[in-house]
Enzyme design. Structure first.
Site, PDB file in Angstrom:
ATOM      1  N   ASP A  93      -4.204  -1.249   2.347  1.00 56.63           N
ATOM      2  CA  ASP A  93      -3.094  -0.374   1.969  1.00 56.63           C
ATOM      3  C   ASP A  93      -3.573   0.752   1.066  1.00 56.63           C
ATOM      4  OD1 ASP A  93      -1.364  -1.959   3.340  1.00 56.63           O
ATOM      5  OD2 ASP A  93      -0.672  -3.100   1.587  1.00 56.63           O
TER       6      ASP A  93
ATOM      7  N   GLU B  67      -5.993  -6.117   5.453  1.00 54.29           N
ATOM      8  CA  GLU B  67      -5.388  -6.746   4.285  1.00 54.29           C
ATOM      9  C   GLU B  67      -4.044  -7.360   4.668  1.00 54.29           C
ATOM     10  OE1 GLU B  67      -4.539  -3.813   1.336  1.00 54.29           O
ATOM     11  OE2 GLU B  67      -3.403  -5.176   0.064  1.00 54.29           O
TER      12      GLU B  67
ATOM     13  N   ASP C 224      -3.828  -2.176  -5.175  1.00 53.85           N
ATOM     14  CA  ASP C 224      -4.329  -3.449  -4.646  1.00 53.85           C
ATOM     15  C   ASP C 224      -5.255  -3.224  -3.466  1.00 53.85           C
ATOM     16  OD1 ASP C 224      -3.226  -5.140  -6.400  1.00 53.85           O
ATOM     17  OD2 ASP C 224      -1.636  -5.902  -5.062  1.00 53.85           O
TER      18      ASP C 224
ATOM     19  N   ASP D 258      -2.791   1.681  -1.770  1.00 57.62           N
ATOM     20  CA  ASP D 258      -2.306   1.509  -3.134  1.00 57.62           C
ATOM     21  C   ASP D 258      -3.405   0.862  -3.988  1.00 57.62           C
ATOM     22  OD1 ASP D 258      -2.399  -1.075  -2.281  1.00 57.62           O
ATOM     23  OD2 ASP D 258      -0.243  -1.428  -2.328  1.00 57.62           O
TER      24      ASP D 258
END
Ligand code: 0RA
Length: 641
Positions: free
Chosen positions: A503, A428, A507, A505
């Site tokens: 990541d 990403e 997103d 998180d």
């Protein structure tokens, strides 16, 4: 192997034990594997017997309980395993059923049994692979019990009381010597399987209870509508354009069948097939009969009513865009073929399914002209999109995104080219991509940075999907096409490890889900072959002087902190990684990319229907079910799909 010849019935007790020893020596031969899948397979072996009782008309309730101590209990209200002394063997029938390898454990062969394949190896295998195996039988007004350890009888059959009920209760504890990874049963996996069994067997009610929780979990499944209810359930988060699925139920031929069909506004095909309650992932003759009937009936109707006209070419897939269907048939002597033995080979089945379904579909289309029109309009649109996709595919080759070697410019490829030893990280963002490029071992690790969000393939037709840059780049880098079956050739895949690195998180987990949806819908063979993995970067870095440690969860973080505090008085620094980009190349290598130290999660499909449902919830239109789902499964990123 499992089909005992009559002469072998005279086997002595010693031979019986040798049979179970063989199961313990090579468990994978009998239950597939000794990981999570094999562990849960034990439950199927027991419950299958209860379902057989139900199919024979003697049982309508099964309760599956995960006990507080982690053992598993299956109770049914069938006839109870017979306890009388078996004439030839001279031991109680129940002992024979539980210690001798026969398929299904029954002597009467009038129900639909499975030869070969993973199911039907019999409840004696469960006994062989359990440290403790207890049976309680309610039959002929008495309660009987018997006990075993690793297949050996430890408590002989005894009468322990009186009862007015009938039924069998089996409780077993899987052997950690066999299931070395884990002996922990997963409530979700059991729930998915039992729900599926309840859809496929409308006569039964199945209850699943988890007593390990302070507040015990409980689910009860019963579906009068059978596969029709199954299809409604699968389409809960899609928009069907018929009020009730088309439903075919036929017990007249030697192959009883139940089929439910519904079209919805999505673009994916969700056809699930079962033979004797076993999910036939690889399809087979029943599925080809189904497809032929569907194609023929719709094509005839479309041409007759002038909806299909001109020089448009319609492929089989076009007739299945937005189709959700469940096919459940019973075959007395099924032949299972294919890599995973989940492809039905019996040739007589194809025409039986085709003829029955074709007739029923014609009738339905004539009686429901409005719905027929909607289905055929969709078929034509799908064919047009496919033509546009063909053009877009040619564009992939022509557009400037490719280097001289035909690979995307953004790809940092590895130097060796033996797919079996090559890995590609789908990363990403460009900054993490940069760290990964510097940190990697360039001989066998390739890096492909993905910018921004990839397209949600659950909401787009194939031509739009092929116009998406990130998807095009991936297709070229992986070397596997999408769309027509012949273009999606996994044997051409350039890497046998395709590792999604995002990541930790919201997103990141969204991007991961988008990628998984794409692979699941358009390159499912990559998942089936076990090529898709999730990287697991650490959440915390804890530094004390020269000592750097990483933690992947809060518990480990706390124990590292505690240990460091005890050891010295030097300053401890704790940092939480928010993104991959915060790690320098060395740290990324050490924690997430070095094959010696990293942890990869392999993506597997535990249940195809549960996975369909999951992606339709996560990626579909309806907002409310998604919110609910995410709230219920805050940890869905753990990927038990
Ligand atoms: C052998 C024969 C019969 C039933 C069963 C086994 C049986 C096995 C299991 C395992 C779990 N639940 C079960 N229920 C039944 C036929 C019994 C008869 O003829 O009375």
């Amino acid at each position: 192997m499992l089909n005992q010849k009559p002469s072998e019935y005279k086997a002595s007790n010693i031979q019986v034990l040798e049979g179970l020893e063989a199961v313990r020596k090579r468990p994978s031969m009998y239950i597939g594997d000794t990981g999570q899948r094999g562990l849960h397979h034990l439950i199927n072996e027991v419950v299958d017997n209860s379902i057989d009782e139900a199919l024979a008309g003697y049982c309508d309730y099964v309760t599956v309980t995960i006990n507080e101590n982690g053992s598993l209990r299956v109770e049914d209200n069938g006839r109870g395993i017979p306890v009388d002394i078996h004439e030839k063997e001279g031991i109680p029938a129940v002992e024979l059923v539980l210690t001798k390898l026969h398929a299904g454990g029954k002597f009467d062969k009038d129900s639909y049994k499975v030869s070969g394949g993973l199911h039907g190896v019999g409840v004696s295998c469960v006994n062989a692979l359990s440290t403790i195996f207890d049976v309680e039988i309610h039959r002929d007004d008495h309660i009987y019990t018997m006990g075993f350890e690793r297949g050996h009888t430890t408590r002989q059959l005894e009468t322990v009381g009186d009862t007015s009920k009938t039924g069998t209760i089996i409780t077993f504890t899987p052997d950690p010597e066999i299931f070395t990874q884990s002996v922990e049963f997963k409530f979700d996996i059991i729930v998915n399987r039992m729900r599926e069994l309840a859809f496929l067997n409308p006569e039964i009610t199945i209850e699943v209870i988890d007593l390990r929780e302070e507040e015990p979990l409980k689910e009860v499944f019963h579906y009068d509508g059978g596969v029709k209810d199954f299809v409604k359930f699968l389409d809960e988060n899609r928009e069907p354009f018929m009020s009730e699925p088309i439903f075919i139920h036929s017990e007249t031929t030697e192959v009883p069948m139940a089929i439910a069909i519904q079209y919805n506004r999505s673009y994916s095909e969700n056809v699930h097939s079962y033979v004797n309650n076993i999910n036939t992932h690889e399809g087979g003759t029943h599925v080809s009969g189904f497809r032929r009937a569907l194609t023929r009936a719709l094509k005839n109707y479309g041409e007759k009513n002038n909806i299909i006209k001109g020089k448009i070419t319609i492929s089989g897939e076009d007739f299945r865009e937005g189709l959700t269907a469940v096919i459940s048939i019973k075959v007395a002597e099924p032949q299972f073929e294919g890599q995973t033995k989940t492809k039905l080979g019996n040739s007589e089945v194809q025409s039986l399914v085709e003829i029955t379904l074709y007739e029923k579909l014609n009738e339905y289309l004539e009686q429901n002209p409005k719905i027929a029109r909607s289905i055929l309009d969709k078929v034509v649109l799908s064919a047009e999109a496919r033509e546009a996709a063909r053009k877009a595919r040619q564009l992939v080759q022509r557009k400037g995104a490719l280097t001289a070697g035909g690979l995307p410019g953004k790809l940092a490829d590895c130097s060796i080219n033996d797919p079996e030893h090559c890995e590609i990280y789908l990363v990403e963002g460009d900054s993490a991509g940069g760290s990964a490029k510097s940190g990697r071992n360039r001989s066998f690790q390739a890096i492909l940075p993905l910018r921004g969000k990839i397209l949600n393939v659950e909401k787009a037709r194939i031509n739009k999907i092929l116009e998406n840059n990130e998807i095009r780049t991936m297709i070229t880098a992986l070397g596997v096409g999408i769309g027509h079956e012949e273009e999606s050739d996994v044997s051409k895949v350039r890497y046998h490890k395709i590792i999604i690195m995002t990541d930790a998180d919201v997103d990141g987990s969204h991007i991961r889900t988008l990628l998984l949806t794409f692979f699941y819908r358009y390159m499912p063979q990559l998942i089936e072959n076990g090529y898709i993995y999730i990287a697991t970067p650490p959440l915390y870095k804890i530094t004390q002087g020269n000592n750097i440690e990483y933690a992947w969860d809060d518990e480990t973080r706390d124990s590292i902190l505690k240990r460091m505090k005890k050891n010295t008085t030097r300053k401890i620094e704790l940092s939480r990684y928010k993104g991959l980009g915060e790690m320098n190349p060395d740290q990324l290598w050490e924690t997430t990319m070095d094959p010696e130290t990293r942890t990869l999660q392999q993506v597997t499909i535990e249940s195809a229907t549960a996975t369909d449902k999951l992606f339709s919830v996560l990626m579909g239109d309806a907002v409310e079910p998604r919110r609910e789902f995410i709230e219920r499964n805050a940890k869905y990123a753990k990927l038990d799909i």
